[in-house]
Scaffold this motif. Structure first.
Motif, PDB file in Angstrom:
ATOM      1  N   LYS A  27     -39.310 -54.852 168.730  1.00 16.78           N
ATOM      2  CA  LYS A  27     -39.389 -53.645 167.905  1.00 16.78           C
ATOM      3  C   LYS A  27     -39.169 -53.981 166.433  1.00 16.78           C
ATOM      4  CE  LYS A  27     -37.436 -49.031 167.383  1.00 16.78           C
ATOM      5  NZ  LYS A  27     -36.439 -48.055 167.864  1.00 16.78           N
ATOM      6  N   LYS A  28     -38.160 -54.802 166.158  1.00 18.78           N
ATOM      7  CA  LYS A  28     -37.886 -55.213 164.769  1.00 18.78           C
ATOM      8  C   LYS A  28     -39.077 -55.982 164.186  1.00 18.78           C
ATOM      9  CE  LYS A  28     -32.854 -55.500 165.084  1.00 18.78           C
ATOM     10  NZ  LYS A  28     -31.687 -56.392 165.062  1.00 18.78           N
ATOM     11  N   ALA A  29     -39.658 -56.871 164.986  1.00 21.15           N
ATOM     12  CA  ALA A  29     -40.807 -57.664 164.522  1.00 21.15           C
ATOM     13  C   ALA A  29     -42.002 -56.768 164.223  1.00 21.15           C
ATOM     14  CB  ALA A  29     -41.172 -58.718 165.560  1.00 21.15           C
ATOM     15  N   LEU A  30     -42.230 -55.764 165.070  1.00 22.46           N
ATOM     16  CA  LEU A  30     -43.354 -54.848 164.844  1.00 22.46           C
ATOM     17  C   LEU A  30     -43.141 -54.004 163.593  1.00 22.46           C
ATOM     18  CD1 LEU A  30     -44.166 -53.740 168.500  1.00 22.46           C
ATOM     19  CD2 LEU A  30     -45.546 -55.198 166.994  1.00 22.46           C
ATOM     20  N   ILE A  31     -41.897 -53.634 163.302  1.00 24.78           N
ATOM     21  CA  ILE A  31     -41.599 -52.882 162.080  1.00 24.78           C
ATOM     22  C   ILE A  31     -41.879 -53.746 160.855  1.00 24.78           C
ATOM     23  CG2 ILE A  31     -39.707 -51.877 160.718  1.00 24.78           C
ATOM     24  CD1 ILE A  31     -38.563 -50.833 163.426  1.00 24.78           C
TER      25      ILE A  31
END
Length: 160
Positions: A27-31
């Motif tokens: 999720k952090k990487a996609l943000i």
């Protein structure tokens, strides 16, 4: 199957693997990826608009005359200067130079534009001076400009 589809399949597979490994990190990487995309997309839109304007207003003959095979050393210099002042991200430089090539720009001139657009940035000089000092920045940019000029000539001889 083209290369783009292969990359898409690989990226999807890696994303699925990442989700199984750690949903939070994914999720952090996609943000982070989304924020990066939001900074690149406006630049791409401007570059594509510029490509349309060049196609509409500059004839193939003019581009070929100024940036084509017969433009010689002045054409390389023009290309280097334009590349140095271009505010263009690497992702957009290739479609832009591809369009220039279709309009008659030669490979050595495209080489010079790509290299200077990526390696020399007039707009980033203040930041470079802040981090590395004025002497380093000036010498690096001048040497880069000169080496790209020489490499463009060599590149032209190798592909001729």
């Amino acid at each position: 199957m083209d290369v783009g589809n292969i990359y898409l399949i690989i990226a999807t597979g890696l994303l699925v693997f990442s989700v199984f490994k750690s949903k939070e990190k994914t999720k952090k990487a996609l943000i982070v990826a989304g924020k990066s995309a939001l900074t690149v997309v406006p630049v791409l839109v401007v570059v594509f608009l510029l490509m349309g304007l060049i196609s509409a207003f500059l004839s193939k003959e003019l581009i070929s005359q100024v940036l084509g095979d017969k433009s010689g050393l002045p054409g390389i210099l023009i290309s280097e200067v334009l590349g140095s002042i271009a505010l263009i991200v690497p992702a957009a430089v290739f479609p832009f130079t591809g369009m220039l090539h279709e309009k008659g720009a030669s490979y050595p001139i495209i080489f010079a534009f790509i290299m200077t657009a990526i390696l020399i940035g007039i707009s980033t000089i203040p930041a470079e001076i802040k981090f590395f000092g004025a002497k380093f920045t000036i010498v690096r940019n001048i040497l880069t400009f000169v080496f790209i000029f020489a490499l463009s000539i060599l590149f032209g001889m190798l592909i001729a």
